[in-house]
Design an enzyme around this catalytic site. Structure first.
Site: not given
Lengths: 633, 175
Positions: A87, A206, A184, A25
């Protein structure tokens, strides 16, 4: 979990050698690596027992770097050279990055993807992510005691093609074989669904450090089917920190801050946010370099108020995804909460209110994605028996299209199409004697090209000169199981075919990646040549095992002569894999691939026929009503 | 199995408009489970390429048969009656008038931010479509009257578009 009634004879009987595979992850704030050990998915901690790795990289003038807690400590001291939340920069140009003015980095606005000037050199977001991934790979290899066959890397479901490609490039740069890019929320659904035997419609909400995803899934025995997905790839916990930060500036009436002071206050803001999860009031105090002193109290009420628009921003995509799935709130059986930012009470409250039910919080929101990815990696590595298997049907999050006349978008593949998917569209020339056609590929939901994200441009040349409107140019979009797009174009008339295949590379060329790969080797203990040889040997081993297992179940498809040729090619590959010539191994791999191409086609055919055989057995066993309809053809 | 077989043959479903959707789902999943790229993550390049092609093919077949409009269009094309919307825009004027009235109603409701009015419109269009699809089922499966079926399918394309616009308007009001 049984998926098919028919068990493949060759597969379940052979005791498998357990292959080392991990799920990673790669988060905005924290990253994790997990694996399946003795049937259980577990997060691999560092030598101090810490499961999380802060996604922070500190660069030094001598070319060395630190990743994780060590880097995080340096964040306020040296904000320009300590990169956090990278990210948010993946696959992005400077103008795409929300709030980049507030970031302390020295950006270089390179077309396609930004670069960062650090004391350790110019870094692309891909290289920074690769440094995080490499740390996790080394952690896993040390813990598992061997080289990995591959990794499943998770990405936000709402990541577009450039962001996915950038993530895959980063993994490659870190020396990882990518078994699959996995969304994800889908990874979370796998972990939740398998552990709880869940069936029905589930929503996965999420909210990570920098990205928001909502996925609506249908879970049934052995099948995870994504019905719709949506989100915002630049909305996350970071933004809540930012809101607190702004509130501090206002409440304490501070003058414009230095980079160091801003970084310190942002850290205090994050700490206050986390403190408010368990307490009603969070004290915020800091002594700035400017001599000013901050001493404030932030209550849950104020925090809820200043973050209200952010929470509301997550509910929009939820409504849209439900509508795309053709479902109403009452049809959703459970809402799985994922990502550290879902710990905030106001988020829990808003989600519960919208879905009219308590959200499910029985999984660790920080770990569930990595655990699901580890389970999928274990499956893809072939560590599970044929009867302990599941099928994952995922979708693309955003519409893919082409630019047509007048800057308009012709939609080719709509959002929420199940992958893999391909679609072809024919175009023609608009001028007499036109010999070239510019193809511009975009992604997004808007009608105008300028409102969508530009993915790639290429030119199809060599079209025979014809009258306008008589050429037939077929453009084909293919999205693979990683959600990555490849586009090809062909001119079909008068027997002349021109063909070009593009794999858009989003700001990083293959040459650039190769040279980055070389550079990164120079700074690590890895010897580039040895690594390349080892990779070839792993590839060889993988292919030999695949062919041997294929022969075990299906050698009857081959004549004695064909079988002998394949076996000879296996023996040749085995021999060259023992040597140290990478070139020879690659040649032997190509040779074995060539000799088994027809065999592969025959096997695929047999698999498909087997699917039908499975149905007939079901029909005999009594599903009379449904099966009867299928009999006449 | 022939890669170029038609969608019904590929999924072993009877070639008709009325469809057992639970059976279609089941057949699709069984076939997808055999060819999906996840089953070939450790295979050689040739097998992985084949798997990508087959899984793409199986998805296309399922998506086409799943939705009634694309299923009807596909059945018509198999019967040699292509529904070419671009070359067949000559619709009866009373139908076009009605479409304009619908569209005006949507635009008005959107402007007036009447969410409940949009929901009602959505419901009415849905009802209309349901009757139309039942009609198409008779024309295709029982009467094999393809020219009339093609005409009804073209009308349904208008209605599907209208429904999309209503949903779009509802989404815009949400924002």
């Amino acid at each position: 979990m049984a998926l098919l009634q028919i068990v493949e004879p060759g597969e379940s009987a052979a005791p498998h050698q357990h292959k080392l595979a991990v799920g990673i992850d790669l988060g905005t704030t924290n990253s994790l690596v997990a694996t399946v050990r003795s049937g259980l998915a577990v997060v691999i901690s560092d030598e101090l027992g810490r499961p999380l790795l802060p996604s922070v990289v500190a660069y030094h003038a001598d070319g060395s770097y630190e990743v994780g807690y060590e880097a995080q400590v340096r964040q306020t001291l040296d904000p320009r050279n300590v990169i956090a939340s990278v990210k948010r920069l993946m696959g992005r140009g400077l103008k795409d990055i929300v709030n980049h003015e507030a970031m302390p980095y020295d950006f270089d606005d390179v077309p396609g993807m930004v670069r960062l000037h650090t004391t350790g050199g110019v870094k692309s977001p891909v290289a920074v992510s690769a440094d995080i991934l490499r740390t996790l790979r080394e952690r896993a290899e040390a813990s598992l005691g061997g080289a990995l066959v591959g990794a499943v890397i998770t990405v936000p479901a709402y990541f577009d093609d450039s962001q996915r490609q950038a993530t895959k490039d980063a993994a490659r740069l870190a020396g990882l074989t990518v078994l699959r890019l996995l969304n994800e929320p889908t990874a979370a659904a796998i972990a939740y669904g398998l552990d709880n035997g869940a069936e029905g419609i589930y929503a996965v909400y999420d909210l990570g450090g920098g990205t928001f995803d909502i996925s609506i899934l249908k879970l049934s025995k052995g099948v995870f089917e994504v019905l719709a997905t949506g989100g915002d790839s630049s909305l996350g916990g970071d933004d809540f920190d930012q809101r607190i930060f702004c509130w501090i500036l206002e409440a304490a009436k501070l003058k414009p801050l230095s980079i160091e002071d801003a970084s310190l206050l942002l850290t205090r803001a994050r700490e206050a946010k986390e403190y408010l999860t368990l307490h009603g009031v969070a004290p915020i105090s800091a002594r700035l370099n400017s001599g000013e002193v901050v001493d404030l109290k932030l209550t849950t009420e104020i925090f809820t108020e200043i973050s209200q628009t952010l929470v509301a921003k997550t509910i929009q995509p939820v409504k849209k995804a439900l509508r795309d799935a053709g479902l109403s709130v009452s049809e959703v059986k459970g809402v799985v909460m994922v990502g550290g930012a879902t710990r905030m009470p106001q988020v829990q409250h808003a989600v519960g209110e919208f879905f009219r039910q308590e959200p499910l919080n029985n999984l660790d929101p920080d770990k569930v994605v990595a655990l699901g990815a580890a389970k999928q990696a274990n499956l893809l590595a072939g560590n599970r028996a044929a009867d302990d298997d599941w099928l994952l049907l995922d979708v693309i999050p955003l519409t893919l299209g082409l630019e047509t006349m007048g800057g308009l978008v012709e939609k080719i593949i709509p959002r929420n199409s199940t992958i893999p998917v391909a679609r072809a569209q024919e175009f023609t020339t608009f001028r007499d004697g036109q010999t070239a056609l510019a193809v511009h590929i975009v992604q997004g939901e808007r009608e105008l090209v300028s409102d969508c994200r530009s993915l790639a441009r290429f030119e199809l040349r060599g079209i025979p000169p014809m009258v306008a409107g008589s050429a037939r140019i077929r453009v084909t979009f293919q999205v693979d199981a990683d959600g990555l797009l490849a586009v090809s174009a062909r001119e079909l008339t008068s027997g002349v075919e021109a063909k070009i295949s593009v794999k858009p590379s989003y700001g990083l060329t293959d040459g650039e990646i190769a040279s980055m790969l070389k550079d990164s080797m120079a700074h690590t203990k890895d010897d580039a040549q040895r690594r390349a040889l080892k990779e070839a040997q792993v590839d060889a081993q993988r292919l030999i095992e695949a062919v041997q297992s294929a022969l075990k179940s299906d050698s009857d498809l081959l004549s004695a002569e064909q079988l002998a040729r394949v076996e000879a090619a296996i023996a040749a590959l085995q021999a060259s894999a023992l040597g140290d010539s990478r070139r020879q191994i690659t040649q032997a791999i190509d040779d074995l691939e060539a000799k088994t191409r027809d065999f592969a086609a025959q096997r695929m055919d047999k698999s498909i026929r087997r699917a039908f055989a499975g149905k007939r057995i079901d029909a005999l066993e009594g599903a009379a009503s449904a099966a009867g309809v299928g009999e006449h053809r | 199995m022939d890669f170029n077989a038609d969608h019904f043959t590929l999924l072993e479903m009877p070639r008709s408009f009325r469809i057992d959707s639970a059976l279609l789902d089941k057949r699709y999943r069984e076939l997808a489970a055999q060819v999906h790229p996840d089953k070939f993550a450790q295979a050689g390049d040739a097998e992985r390429r084949l798997s990508l092609q087959w899984a793409t093919r199986v998805n296309e077949a399922y998506q086409t048969l799943k939705k009634p409009l694309s299923r009807a269009q596909y059945l018509l094309s198999l019967a040699g009656h292509e529904v070419d919307a671009n070359n067949n825009t000559a619709m009866p004027s009373e139908f076009l008038m009605e479409q304009m009235e619908w569209r005006e109603a949507v635009a008005e409701a959107r402007l007036a931010r009447e969410q409940s009015e949009l929901e009602q419109l959505h419901h009415r269009v849905k009802q209309r479509m349901k009757r139309r699809y039942e009609q198409v089922a008779g024309l295709l499966d029982d009467q094999q009257d393809y020219p009339t079926a093609a005409d009804r399918v073209r009308r349904l394309m208008f209605l599907e578009k209208l429904l999309f616009e209503i949903d779009d308007a509802m989404a815009a009001l949400d924002a």
